[in-house]
Design an enzyme around this catalytic site. Structure first.
Site, PDB file in Angstrom:
ATOM      1  N   CYS A  40      46.553  70.538  31.814  1.00  0.00           N
ATOM      2  CA  CYS A  40      47.242  69.786  32.861  1.00  0.00           C
ATOM      3  C   CYS A  40      46.491  68.497  33.133  1.00  0.00           C
ATOM      4  CB  CYS A  40      47.422  70.600  34.138  1.00  0.00           C
ATOM      5  SG  CYS A  40      45.959  70.680  35.179  1.00  0.00           S
ATOM      6  N   ASP A 437      68.839  41.152  21.169  1.00  0.00           N
ATOM      7  CA  ASP A 437      68.971  40.401  19.927  1.00  0.00           C
ATOM      8  C   ASP A 437      70.372  40.648  19.370  1.00  0.00           C
ATOM      9  OD1 ASP A 437      68.126  38.892  17.643  1.00  0.00           O
ATOM     10  OD2 ASP A 437      67.931  40.788  16.574  1.00  0.00           O
TER      11      ASP A 437
END
Length: 742
Positions: A40, A437
């Site tokens: 964790c 683009d």
């Protein structure tokens, strides 16, 4: 003391399965260790703090799902790093560099088998503990005034605690010895205290319920931690490889060399990345790109490891080693993302660092001051403080964020969206503008014959089309290839074929000379006319490239080639606008072509004739005007803008490696609809994170008030703590089942 640390505690939910990962193997120039007790973000912080004191470490790469850490440091520094990790209470084990995909998958499978055995044994042991705890409760309820029966009940309660809590006690003692406060330490203190003050039936039941809840929680959280690990097993461990004597030999995939020829039959999975050299088939690419429907693939097309060959036999040339396939890089990237902290997780960690010691002090004050302020006897005051300790554990709060983020990352990866970290997952919801683009992003990225017309009125157009096909078929120019693919007719014999540099092609067919070329060539030949000029202007205004077929006397036909808009682009732009995100086209193409494509896509803002440095300037302007701005592209010239934007999206199907490295999120199937899908996922993830934090803190606040005012019991405390934890885990796991509408 580090009160916010939770090594080896239920907050972290141990994931036993992974033993090593691509992430560990793929980290260049680093020494990789596996740390079983690290799973964790709080434990990561603990180890990071320990390593901060070691001089000479250049980089640290944590992979929590795999419990590995890659340390970039000179050889003489590594022993010092290992010693620092050990001093922090962890035992690192060296991961061999030569670990392969197949070995990792095999090791993981063995670990899963071992884990299932452990879970089976644990369930039986905990079931027995629960039975003994119930017996202790029954004895206490029925015969509390009989000393002999009380001794029997006490013994049964002790047995229940031993069966369910010895591991918790061991972890708790180790944490207390290291001066760290975690759930195991809290539970050990609380259960021991309850047992000592005569609440042994309750102590036994609380420990049994806690252990059972921890097991359920671990199984649930493992689903999120290991969601992406199943991809490792998708690539076959063996491949059928062409030998020098033209025979075929089954070889381990990890040993197949680059440029080797591999054969796959219908129904088999592709073992490695490659380019098809022989055959045609439908390929199910869902594991890599998230596409729901198979795609047709033939000579020259790429294939990816882990995808499924459905209809025909194929041969392909290997283009990537087993450890560097697209699938391997996806797994590596997601594991790296799982190891990074999202903004909410960083906030939760900082909050827990203050919250945990504050509540511990509050419990101590309740134990010491209640007899004086509330007139309680000392045993009742201590009991109330013990209840408060169990209620106060920040377990649910700590685990709520990583489980949610990992679930969302895994869900995105299965949809062909590769998000490189929790930061980008969370921040995508704040995007206000997206720069796009044109070529390869909004459009297909390859020219296609969109229209052609014969200029010979009354003549059959078939022979003219066949002449154009015959000339185009002999050329390697992209425009000629588009014409040949678009016409797809039988070819005639061409003699005296000549490529006219910068103009087109010429050849003799049936005794006559023909040319297939551009506007300049026709002008040079003196064959242009006002009608042809008008037709050319119409096509060029639509962003098309025009090619003309002519014989010695006149122009015979006009062919218009264009890079067409993707089917999904128009829908994607509409979805972005619906989400309140402004789409803007940034392209190096001329402004007329750019405006045509933008109009077709539904984009209002267009910038054309841009060099890479111009795109950077435009990104800065969009950030100043709109706020948080993303950039989407696929080429080398897009990489600077991708890096400068707040979040860079790369088209992974046709995109360059440089663009994919520069981007924060990679769309594996080039489907622009994945961008609004990512924004929606980000917003859902944020919503779940807020729900989890509210659940964790709200439930604890209610039970802490009940504990302080004396109406909460240890039963209620353990249900409040573990119940809240299970709720937030289950809520976070919902994201793994999320299916977008696209």
């Amino acid at each position: 003391m580090a009160p916010n640390a939770c090594a080896e505690d239920a907050c972290c939910v141990h994931s036993h399965a992974p033993t090593a990962t691509h992430a560990a193997v793929a980290t260049p120039g680093a020494t990789v260790f596996r740390i079983p007790a690290m799973d964790c973000a709080v434990e990561e912080s603990d180890i990071r703090r320990a390593l901060d004191k070691v001089t000479g470490i250049k980089s640290l790469n944590f992979q929590l799902g795999a419990r590995t850490i890659a340390i970039g440091a000179p050889p003489e520094v590594i022993p010092l790093a290992v010693k620092a990790i050990q001093n922090a209470g962890y035992e690192p084990t060296l991961v061999p560099v030569e670990a392969s995909t197949a070995a990792l998958a095999s090791a993981q499978a063995d670990a899963h088998d071992h884990d299932r055995h452990d879970h089976g044994t644990g369930v039986k042991r905990l079931a027995a503990a629960l039975v003994f705890a119930l017996v202790a409760e029954g004895v206490h309820y029925i015969a509390s005034d009989m000393p002999a029966m009380n001794y029997l009940g006490l013994a049964v309660a002790a047995l229940a605690i031993w069966l369910s809590g010895m591991e918790t006690y061991a972890k708790g003692i180790r944490a207390l010895v290291r001066g760290r406060l975690n759930i195991n330490a809290l539970m050990s203190v609380a259960v021991t205290g309850a047992f000592v003050i005569g609440q042994w039936p309750e102590a036994a039941m609380v420990m049994a319920l806690y252990a059972i809840a921890e097991l359920i929680e671990a199984r649930a959280a493992d689903r999120a931690r290991n969601a992406i690990q199943g991809l490792i097993a998708l690539a076959p461990e063996e491949a059928e490889v062409l030998q020098a004597d033209r025979s075929w030999k089954t070889t381990p995939s990890k040993g197949v060399a680059l440029d080797a020829i591999v054969r796959i039959r219908p129904g088999e999975r592709v073992p490695l990345d490659g380019v098809i050299t022989e055959g045609r088939s439908a390929i199910n690419q869902a594991p890599v790109t998230g596409e729901s429907l198979p795609v047709e693939r033939s000579i020259g097309d790429p294939v990816y490891a882990g995808t499924i060959n459905e209809t025909g036999e194929l041969q392909f040339r290997v283009t990537a080693a087993a450890s560097n396939t697209t699938l391997a890089r996806i797994i590596h990237a997601v594991e790296e993302a799982q190891g990074t902290r999202a903004p909410t997780q960083r906030f939760v960690d900082r909050f827990a660092a203050i919250y945990t010691p504050a509540v511990f002090v509050l419990a101590l004050l309740v134990a010491l001051l209640s007899p004086w302020l509330a007139g309680l006897d000392w045993l009742d005051a201590i009991y109330k403080a013990l209840v408060l300790l169990v209620v106060a554990c920040p377990c649910a709060l700590v685990i709520s964020t990583p489980v949610t983020v990992v679930s969302a990352l895994a869900s995105a990866a299965r949809r062909g969206i590769l998000i490189k970290g929790g930061t980008w997952l969370e921040e995508a919801r704040n995007l206000k503008a997206i720069a796009l683009d044109k070529t390869g992003t909004l459009t297909e990225g390859k020219p296609r014959l969109v229209e052609w017309k014969s200029l010979r009125d009354g003549d059959d157009a078939g022979p003219i089309a066949r002449i154009a096909m015959s000339l185009a078929n002999r050329s390697d120019h992209p425009v000629s290839k588009a014409i040949a693919q678009g016409l797809s007719l039988p070819v005639s014999s061409v003699s005296s074929f000549t490529a006219l540099a910068g103009r087109g092609t010429q050849g003799d067919i049936g005794g006559r000379t023909y040319v297939l070329g551009n506007h300049r060539l026709i002008e040079e030949r003196g064959q242009c006319s006002a009608d042809i000029e008008a037709a050319l202007k119409t096509h060029e205004e639509q962003g098309r490239t025009v090619t003309l077929l002519a014989d010695e006397d006149s122009v015979l036909a006009i062919f218009a080639v264009a890079d067409t808009l993707k089917d999904s682009s128009r829908t994607a732009i509409a979805e972005l606008k619906a989400l309140g995100v402004t789409p803007v086209m940034l392209t190096g193409d001329n402004i007329a072509t750019a405006r045509t494509i933008a109009s077709q896509a539904g984009i209002d803002e267009v910038r054309g004739n841009l060099l890479p440095e111009d795109k950077l300037r435009e990104i800065n302007a969009l950030q100043d005007r709109h706020g948080m701005t993303g950039m989407t592209g696929d080429g080398i010239n897009d990489a600077p803008a991708l890096a400068r934007s707040d979040i860079g999206f790369a088209m992974g199907g046709m995109g360059t490696d440089i663009a994919m490295e520069a981007a924060d999120i990679v769309v594996m199937n080039d489907d622009l609809r994945r961008i609004p899908e990512t924004i929606r996922l980000s917003r859902r993830t944020h919503g779940v994170l807020m729900q989890n934090i509210a659940l964790a803190l709200g439930i604890k606040a209610v039970f802490m008030v009940l504990a302080i005012f004396g109406t909460a019991t240890m039963w209620m405390a353990v249900f409040a703590d573990m119940g809240a934890t299970l709720l937030v885990v289950a809520n976070g796991l919902r994201l793994m089942k999320t299916k977008d509408s696209t």
